[in-house]
Design a protein around this motif. Structure first.
Motif, PDB file in Angstrom:
ATOM      1  N   ARG A 152       7.073  10.002  25.098  1.00  0.00           N
ATOM      2  CA  ARG A 152       5.898   9.134  24.938  1.00  0.00           C
ATOM      3  C   ARG A 152       5.919   7.961  25.913  1.00  0.00           C
ATOM      4  NH1 ARG A 152       1.486   9.029  20.868  1.00  0.00           N
ATOM      5  NH2 ARG A 152       2.024  10.656  19.410  1.00  0.00           N
ATOM      6  N   SER A 192       2.813  14.645  16.341  1.00  0.00           N
ATOM      7  CA  SER A 192       3.408  14.487  17.671  1.00  0.00           C
ATOM      8  C   SER A 192       4.692  13.675  17.549  1.00  0.00           C
ATOM      9  CB  SER A 192       2.435  13.772  18.607  1.00  0.00           C
ATOM     10  OG  SER A 192       1.255  14.525  18.776  1.00  0.00           O
ATOM     11  N   THR A 246      11.905   7.649  25.722  1.00  0.00           N
ATOM     12  CA  THR A 246      10.517   7.268  25.973  1.00  0.00           C
ATOM     13  C   THR A 246      10.383   6.635  27.353  1.00  0.00           C
ATOM     14  OG1 THR A 246      10.820   5.073  24.986  1.00  0.00           O
ATOM     15  CG2 THR A 246      10.106   6.848  23.524  1.00  0.00           C
ATOM     16  N   CYS A 299      -0.449   3.485  27.893  1.00  0.00           N
ATOM     17  CA  CYS A 299       0.420   3.978  26.821  1.00  0.00           C
ATOM     18  C   CYS A 299      -0.383   4.592  25.667  1.00  0.00           C
ATOM     19  CB  CYS A 299       1.294   2.840  26.285  1.00  0.00           C
ATOM     20  SG  CYS A 299       0.404   1.582  25.340  1.00  0.00           S
ATOM     21  N   SER A 300       0.341   5.260  24.766  1.00  0.00           N
ATOM     22  CA  SER A 300      -0.275   5.754  23.533  1.00  0.00           C
ATOM     23  C   SER A 300       0.384   5.130  22.303  1.00  0.00           C
ATOM     24  CB  SER A 300      -0.182   7.282  23.444  1.00  0.00           C
ATOM     25  OG  SER A 300       1.173   7.699  23.392  1.00  0.00           O
TER      26      SER A 300
END
Length: 316
Positions: free
Chosen positions: A148, A143, A171, A199-200
């Motif tokens: 993001r 990814s 982002t 978030c990731s």
């Protein structure tokens, strides 16, 4: 006669040479001061220079009866017993923001290297596997970063510079900090747990303290998700390292980038054997520009102290 200054931590002479022009340096080379210098010499020391993470407790201060200033080389001061220093009216200074840009650069380097699997793809080319068209399950498309949700834990000088760099990568940035800043264009989350749920990618940029010790634990890592990443350029104590190893091993998260560790220097172990983690030896602030800036702060603090003036860069 130059004022005596004790070099309390192990610091390369190349980093302390600038101080010798103005001060009489007593270098412990990282050994206990009382093992290197006689009590009569230590009794004359009014100031010392230390790396912020080096333990400097009340008992250590007692061996320096004239000590009036503790000057940290760098931004950190977590090794200094601030209560003990205050009890003896010892002022403490550091170098706030002097290495922020360099540390932020390394944070982004670690993030990109981890997400794009640099430790895997570099050997893939060097080994000849690419030209031989040798298949590798680790070469599956990862990814990307664009789009993001990236969380910044700690919005001091370093956190702000990390966020500014992340913005250029398209982002969505959120943060959790002890203070909510109205001047920032980023989303504020009310807790670290809320940030991790949102978030990731989690970028850690907080100081080491009792409050932040193991703040990033197994539950918080799980909240990042299987496509989640964590990057730590602050202090190793902020992450529960055993929980991180478990999360990386069972793919609770996708990867991690670490410049700091619970114990430094970090010996090879199960963490270093994992392919989904990128490791650097605490070099975030190690650029020529950062060292010049940090040394400038140290000299300014020492000169002010010996002149009987307030430190220009005090620990607040």
């Amino acid at each position: 006669m130059p004022d005596k200054v004790l070099i309390y931590s192990r610091l390369p002479k190349s980093l302390t040479q600038r101080f010798s022009a103005d001060f009489d340096l007593l270098d412990t080379a990282g050994k206990p001061a009382n093992e290197v210098f006689a009590a009569e010499e230590l009794a004359q020391v009014r100031a010392l220079i230390t790396a912020g993470g080096t333990p400097l407790r009340a008992a250590d201060m007692e061996r320096l009866p004239a000590l009036g200033a503790i000057i940290c080389y760098g931004t950190g001061y977590d090794g200094v017993d601030l209560k003990a220093a205050a009890a003896r009216n010892i002022v403490v200074g550091n170098s706030p923001g002097a290495n922020a840009s360099s540390v932020a650069d390394v944070a982004l380097m670690l993030l990109l290297a981890t997400m794009r699997r640099l430790p895997i793809i570099d050997p893939y080319v060097r080994s000849g596997d690419w030209v031989a068209a040798k298949p590798s399950p680790l070469m599956k498309p990862p990814s990307g970063l664009s789009g993001r949700k990236v969380g910044v834990y700690g919005m001091g000088e370093i956190g702000r510079k990390i966020a500014a760099r992340l913005a250029a990568f398209e982002t969505d940035i959120g943060y959790f900090s002890r203070t909510r800043y109205d001047d920032l264009p980023y989303r504020y989350l009310p807790s670290l747990d809320a940030l991790a749920e949102w978030c990731s990618v989690l970028m850690i940029a907080v100081r080491a303290s009792a409050e932040t010790h193991h703040a990033v634990d197994a539950d918080l890592l799980k909240a990042l998700g299987a496509d989640g990443y964590v990057v730590n350029i602050s202090r190793g104590s902020v992450i529960d390292q055993a929980a991180l190893v478990a999360a990386l091993t069972d793919h609770t998260i996708a990867g991690a980038g670490l410049d700091v560790f619970e114990i430094e220097p970090h010996a090879p172990d199960e963490l270093t054997r994992l392919p989904n983690v990128v490791l650097t030896p605490h070099i975030g602030g190690n650029t020529r520009e950062s060292h010049v800036a940090m040394q400038g702060c140290v000299v300014a603090n020492l000169k002010a102290f010996f002149a009987g003036e307030r430190l220009p860069f005090p620990v607040k």
